[in-house]
Write an enzyme that holds these catalytic residues in place. Structure first.
Site, mmCIF file in Angstrom:
data_model
loop_
_atom_site.group_PDB
_atom_site.id
_atom_site.type_symbol
_atom_site.label_atom_id
_atom_site.label_comp_id
_atom_site.label_asym_id
_atom_site.label_seq_id
_atom_site.Cartn_x
_atom_site.Cartn_y
_atom_site.Cartn_z
ATOM 1 N N GLY A 129 -1.695 -4.297 1.292
ATOM 2 C CA GLY A 129 -1.805 -5.645 2.215
ATOM 3 C C GLY A 129 -0.968 -6.692 1.767
ATOM 4 C CG ASP A 163 -3.252 5.335 7.943
ATOM 5 O OD1 ASP A 163 -2.448 6.464 7.799
ATOM 6 O OD2 ASP A 163 -3.374 4.511 7.042
ATOM 7 C CB SER A 201 -0.905 0.106 1.175
ATOM 8 O OG SER A 201 -0.424 -0.066 2.597
ATOM 9 C CG HIS A 205 -1.119 4.089 4.356
ATOM 10 N ND1 HIS A 205 -1.836 3.391 5.361
ATOM 11 C CD2 HIS A 205 -0.849 2.862 3.590
ATOM 12 C CE1 HIS A 205 -1.946 2.147 5.189
ATOM 13 N NE2 HIS A 205 -1.183 1.732 4.132
ATOM 14 C CG ASN A 258 1.390 -5.025 4.756
ATOM 15 O OD1 ASN A 258 0.720 -4.291 5.494
ATOM 16 N ND2 ASN A 258 1.229 -4.938 3.492
#
Length: 214
Positions: free
Chosen positions: A76, A185, A39, A188, A104
């Site tokens: 993801g 968040d 991402s 990102h 991740n």
């Protein structure tokens, strides 16, 4: 040894012809640059026009050669996911691949040795297809513990040295922990953050293009 002016001019002329032929060839057949990650490079939370592929394309607008930036990043994805789809991605025949996977894996606390093995296999496959690989590193936060951080952070420089890769030490340089460059968040990059990544990544891609000439 004294080199005559005639020989100097001949060497300069030959060099200019080589550059002309190289840039001319890639004007007709764009240099394919593939972004192969998760991402952080896919453009999570951003519009198509704001993602990294679009921003990098704009960075190359004033060059004498054209590029085609392929967004092969999937939100993801772990390093295992990346390995599972690499053969399919080779079908695009990229000239240059920017590999950035592992974030991740780290967030899930996966064994860094497994992450390194997966990345090693991905790099090997792209190398075998004659793609120039640029490895963009990730870093673990202190909250994962000192032992984990040492093992995880060490993955990228070790692989870069093993395969003599073009190495960008940290994809999120000047972005991580900088709220103004992050989405809500705080993980990102936002539009501003993407511009920074593109600017930071640009010279590494130029180095990759230089290797294509050799």
């Amino acid at each position: 040894m004294i080199i005559s002016k005639k020989l100097k001019l001949k060497a300069l002329f030959t060099g200019l012809i080589c550059i002309f032929l190289f840039t001319g060839a890639y004007a007709a057949n764009p240099i394919k640059i593939m972004l192969y990650g998760d991402s952080l490079m896919a453009g999570y939370g951003l519009s198509q026009n704001e993602n990294l592929a679009s921003e990098l394309t704009r960075n190359f607008e004033d060059n004498n050669f054209t590029v085609s930036v392929i967004n092969a990043s999937i939100s993801g994805n772990t390093s295992k996911n990346g390995l599972s789809r690499v053969d399919w991605s080779l079908g695009d025949k990229p000239n240059i691949v920017v590999v950035c996977l592992g974030a991740n894996d780290m967030l899930r606390g996966l064994n860094p040795l497994l992450t390194m093995e997966n990345l090693d296999s991905i790099i090997t496959k792209f190398n075998q297809s004659n793609s120039i690989v640029i490895l963009a590193g990730m870093q673990s936060p202190e909250s994962m513990g000192p032992d984990y951080k040492i093992k995880f952070d060490g993955i990228y420089p070790k692989l870069a040295a093993k395969y003599d890769l073009i190495f960008m030490p940290f994809l999120l340089k000047d972005i991580a922990l900088e709220k103004k460059n992050l989405q809500a968040d705080y993980k990102h990059p936002n539009k501003r953050g993407i511009k920074i990544i593109a600017s930071n990544l640009y010279p590494y891609i130029l180095e990759g293009i230089n290797r294509l000439e050799k």
